[in-house]
Design a protein around this motif. Structure first.
Motif, short mmCIF file in Angstrom:
data_model
loop_
_atom_site.label_atom_id
_atom_site.label_comp_id
_atom_site.label_asym_id
_atom_site.label_seq_id
_atom_site.Cartn_x
_atom_site.Cartn_y
_atom_site.Cartn_z
N VAL A 1 17.21 -14.94 -17.73
CA VAL A 1 17.08 -14.43 -16.09
C VAL A 1 17.22 -13.21 -15.98
O VAL A 1 18.49 -12.85 -15.93
N ARG A 2 16.25 -12.65 -15.30
CA ARG A 2 16.05 -11.26 -14.98
C ARG A 2 17.14 -10.84 -13.50
O ARG A 2 17.80 -10.23 -13.59
N SER A 3 16.41 -11.57 -12.69
CA SER A 3 17.41 -11.62 -11.45
C SER A 3 17.55 -13.05 -10.63
O SER A 3 16.63 -13.47 -11.18
N GLY A 4 18.58 -13.04 -10.38
CA GLY A 4 19.04 -14.66 -9.69
C GLY A 4 19.36 -15.65 -10.30
O GLY A 4 19.71 -15.50 -11.24
N HIS A 5 18.82 -16.95 -10.36
CA HIS A 5 19.52 -17.88 -11.78
C HIS A 5 18.51 -19.22 -11.93
O HIS A 5 17.37 -19.01 -11.55
N TRP A 6 18.61 -19.29 -12.66
CA TRP A 6 17.27 -20.41 -12.99
C TRP A 6 17.53 -22.18 -13.11
O TRP A 6 18.65 -22.69 -11.78
N LEU A 7 16.22 -22.54 -13.13
CA LEU A 7 17.18 -23.89 -13.08
C LEU A 7 17.89 -25.27 -12.84
O LEU A 7 18.08 -24.43 -13.82
N THR A 8 18.74 -25.47 -12.19
CA THR A 8 20.25 -26.41 -12.34
C THR A 8 19.46 -27.87 -12.27
O THR A 8 18.88 -28.15 -11.81
N ALA A 9 20.50 -28.57 -12.20
CA ALA A 9 20.17 -29.96 -12.23
C ALA A 9 19.75 -30.85 -10.93
O ALA A 9 19.39 -31.63 -10.64
N VAL A 10 20.39 -29.83 -9.95
CA VAL A 10 20.15 -30.12 -8.51
C VAL A 10 18.80 -29.49 -8.42
O VAL A 10 18.33 -30.15 -7.16
N THR A 11 18.70 -28.18 -8.59
CA THR A 11 17.41 -27.25 -8.01
C THR A 11 16.06 -28.08 -8.45
O THR A 11 14.70 -27.26 -7.41
N GLU A 12 15.94 -28.30 -9.76
CA GLU A 12 15.32 -28.98 -10.03
C GLU A 12 14.71 -30.20 -9.83
O GLU A 12 13.63 -30.65 -9.29
N LYS A 13 15.32 -30.91 -8.75
CA LYS A 13 14.78 -32.25 -8.25
C LYS A 13 14.17 -31.87 -6.65
O LYS A 13 13.89 -32.75 -6.41
N PHE A 14 14.19 -30.31 -6.55
CA PHE A 14 13.64 -29.61 -4.86
C PHE A 14 12.62 -29.25 -5.34
O PHE A 14 12.81 -28.10 -6.29
N LEU B 1 12.20 -14.33 -14.07
CA LEU B 1 12.51 -14.36 -16.35
C LEU B 1 12.40 -12.93 -16.60
O LEU B 1 11.37 -12.16 -16.08
N ASP B 2 13.28 -12.68 -17.58
CA ASP B 2 13.15 -11.02 -18.84
C ASP B 2 11.76 -11.93 -19.62
O ASP B 2 11.03 -13.35 -19.38
N GLN B 3 11.21 -10.76 -19.50
CA GLN B 3 9.58 -10.76 -20.67
C GLN B 3 10.02 -11.69 -21.68
O GLN B 3 11.04 -11.83 -21.82
N THR B 4 9.56 -12.33 -21.91
CA THR B 4 9.40 -13.48 -23.28
C THR B 4 8.09 -13.08 -24.04
O THR B 4 7.33 -13.73 -24.29
N PRO B 5 8.41 -12.26 -25.33
CA PRO B 5 7.68 -11.23 -25.75
C PRO B 5 7.53 -12.51 -27.69
O PRO B 5 6.13 -13.05 -27.71
N LEU B 6 8.33 -13.77 -26.98
CA LEU B 6 7.59 -14.87 -27.86
C LEU B 6 6.38 -16.01 -27.44
O LEU B 6 6.44 -16.33 -28.02
N SER B 7 7.04 -16.25 -26.61
CA SER B 7 6.12 -17.11 -25.56
C SER B 7 5.31 -16.44 -24.51
O SER B 7 6.01 -16.02 -23.31
N PRO B 8 4.60 -15.13 -24.51
CA PRO B 8 4.18 -14.79 -23.18
C PRO B 8 2.77 -15.75 -22.25
O PRO B 8 2.51 -15.32 -21.39
N ASP B 9 2.82 -16.78 -22.56
CA ASP B 9 2.63 -17.34 -21.78
C ASP B 9 3.72 -17.59 -20.89
O ASP B 9 3.04 -18.20 -19.22
N ILE B 10 4.85 -17.86 -20.95
CA ILE B 10 5.35 -18.33 -19.74
C ILE B 10 5.69 -17.01 -18.93
O ILE B 10 6.19 -17.17 -17.22
N ASP B 11 5.52 -16.10 -19.54
CA ASP B 11 5.17 -14.78 -18.64
C ASP B 11 4.14 -14.72 -17.24
O ASP B 11 4.70 -13.98 -15.79
N ARG B 12 3.10 -15.71 -17.60
CA ARG B 12 2.68 -15.58 -16.43
C ARG B 12 1.98 -16.54 -16.17
O ARG B 12 1.60 -17.52 -15.55
N SER B 13 3.65 -17.43 -15.83
CA SER B 13 3.92 -18.92 -15.35
C SER B 13 5.07 -18.84 -14.44
O SER B 13 6.15 -18.26 -14.02
#
Length: 402
Positions: free
Chosen positions: A142-155, A196-208
């Motif tokens: 994660v470049r900035s902020g944070h990833w989803l957690t067990a709490v935030t994924e429900k909201f 997120l930071d760039q994901t060279p192995l999964s470019p589809d995630i960059d555009r998601s």
């Protein structure tokens, strides 16, 4: 009756080190020869090993242990979306060599910067339902902020790919605890909690735009069927894992599952490991051979120079075995001192060179102890002939040659 004199191991060690103590400069130069050989062995194995570790690290970053599985698009009817079974991720995690398995699913929703933009303009971005362990599965951070957690994924919370953040007009998120900016998905507002930071192995995630799995179910009418699985496994078993993935993911219809082939970087990595191993063995053998020849030459000259000493000791009652032990002890001591000094020099040189180039420092303890043991073995081998030659000198012949 002549009584044979026996020397204790400590006395024999003292006699064996006599030549080193009395001829310090020659002993230092002799030990320097073996030290250079052992240092060379440590350096020519340590530096390439550090370089290899850096190369293998870079190759691993290319996804040598990654696989992706998705439904065959040509296996579904017109107007339908390829889907995988809901339990497919849990089934894949049961495969022994698999270390991480996660999934995303296309929700077919459109994302907008706000409610004033065209509802049909999704900026070329995809809204994906994502599982919590996705970052580990695709090697991203994660470049900035944070990833989803067990709490935030429900909201209604989202994490943006690097390209998605740019297209939606977001830079880095504020560091304060205030609520993040909002985006609109469908007709609902979602809070941006991370980029997120760039994901060279999964470019589809960059555009998601990534939404929590439970949130996608409740907010976007997501049915729970993944569309793409991201899998990491042990490199040595990647072909075996790939062969069983279709049947594991979809036992009823394995033909609908398409699995990517292992990265070409994996073959390059395996070839690199094999080539470097052969190189290490060859260089180490040459270095030890050079050091052994140096010690043998030194001991032969020592015997020639010390004939008078040998003759005097024989005349005073020293037997052939004691003469052999004396010169063999001196040879082993010279090799051991050189081995210790050479190992220290080699380790310092290897660490300094690796740090200078930004490589990981790779020092094999087994190789280091093998170098020290090799030095002692070389000393024994190199000292056999000179010690035997010295023991065969008779007192009269040895004294007559002075």
């Amino acid at each position: 009756m002549i009584r044979r004199i026996r020397l204790s191991p400590l006395d024999m060690l003292d006699v064996g080190l006599l030549g080193i103590r009395t001829r310090r400069m020659r002993a230092a130069l002799s030990a320097l020869g073996i030290a250079i050989g052992i240092a060379t062995m440590v350096v020519v194995t340590g530096i390439p090993a550090s370089s290899q570790a850096a190369l293998l690290r870079d190759l691993s970053a290319l996804g040598t242990n990654n696989l992706q599985a998705m439904a065959q698009t040509n296996m579904t009817g017109p107007g339908t979306t390829p889907k995988l079974p809901e339990e497919s991720v849990a089934m894949v995690k049961r495969i022994g060599p698999v270390t991480v398995a996660s999934a995303v699913a296309n929700t077919h929703a459109r994302v907008r910067r706000n409610d004033r933009t065209d509802p049909q303009d999704g900026s070329g971005l995809t809204v994906l339902a994502a599982q919590l362990d996705l970052p580990q599965a695709i090697n991203t951070k994660v470049r900035s902020g944070h990833w989803l957690t067990a709490v935030t994924e429900k909201f209604p919370a989202v994490v943006l790919g690097s390209v998605a953040a740019t297209r939606l007009g977001f830079g880095d998120l504020p560091a304060t605890a205030a609520p993040g900016p909002l985006v609109m998905i469908g007709d609902k507002w979602f809070t941006v909690v991370g980029i997120l930071d760039q994901t060279p192995l999964s470019p589809d995630i960059d555009r998601s735009v990534l939404v929590g799995w439970d949130s996608a179910r409740s907010q976007l009418s997501f049915d729970g069927h993944p569309t793409t699985l991201y899998i990491q496994c042990q490199e040595s078993a990647i072909e075996a894992v790939r062969s069983v993935l279709p049947e594991t993911i979809s036992p009823v219809d394995p033909g609908q599952v398409m699995v990517t082939r292992p990265s070409d970087a994996l073959a390059a990595k395996r070839a690199t490991e094999s080539n470097f191993t052969s190189l290490f063995l060859g260089l180490a053998a040459v270095a030890l051979l050079v050091g052994g020849i140096g010690v043998a030459n030194t001991m032969v000259i020592s015997v020639l120079e010390r004939r008078s000493e040998i003759g005097l000791r024989r005349a005073l009652g020293a037997n052939r075995g004691q003469i052999r032990a004396q010169f063999l002890t001196e040879s082993v001591a010279l090799a051991a001192l050189g081995g210790i000094a050479g190992t220290a020099i080699g380790l310092v040189a290897t660490a300094g060179y690796a740090v200078y180039h930004g490589w990981p420092i790779v020092v094999s303890l087994s190789a280091t102890f093998a170098g020290l043991g090799g030095a002692v073995a070389v000393g024994v081998i190199a000292g056999v002939y000179p010690s035997v030659r010295a023991s065969h000198l008779t007192p009269t012949k040895a004294l007559a040659s002075t």
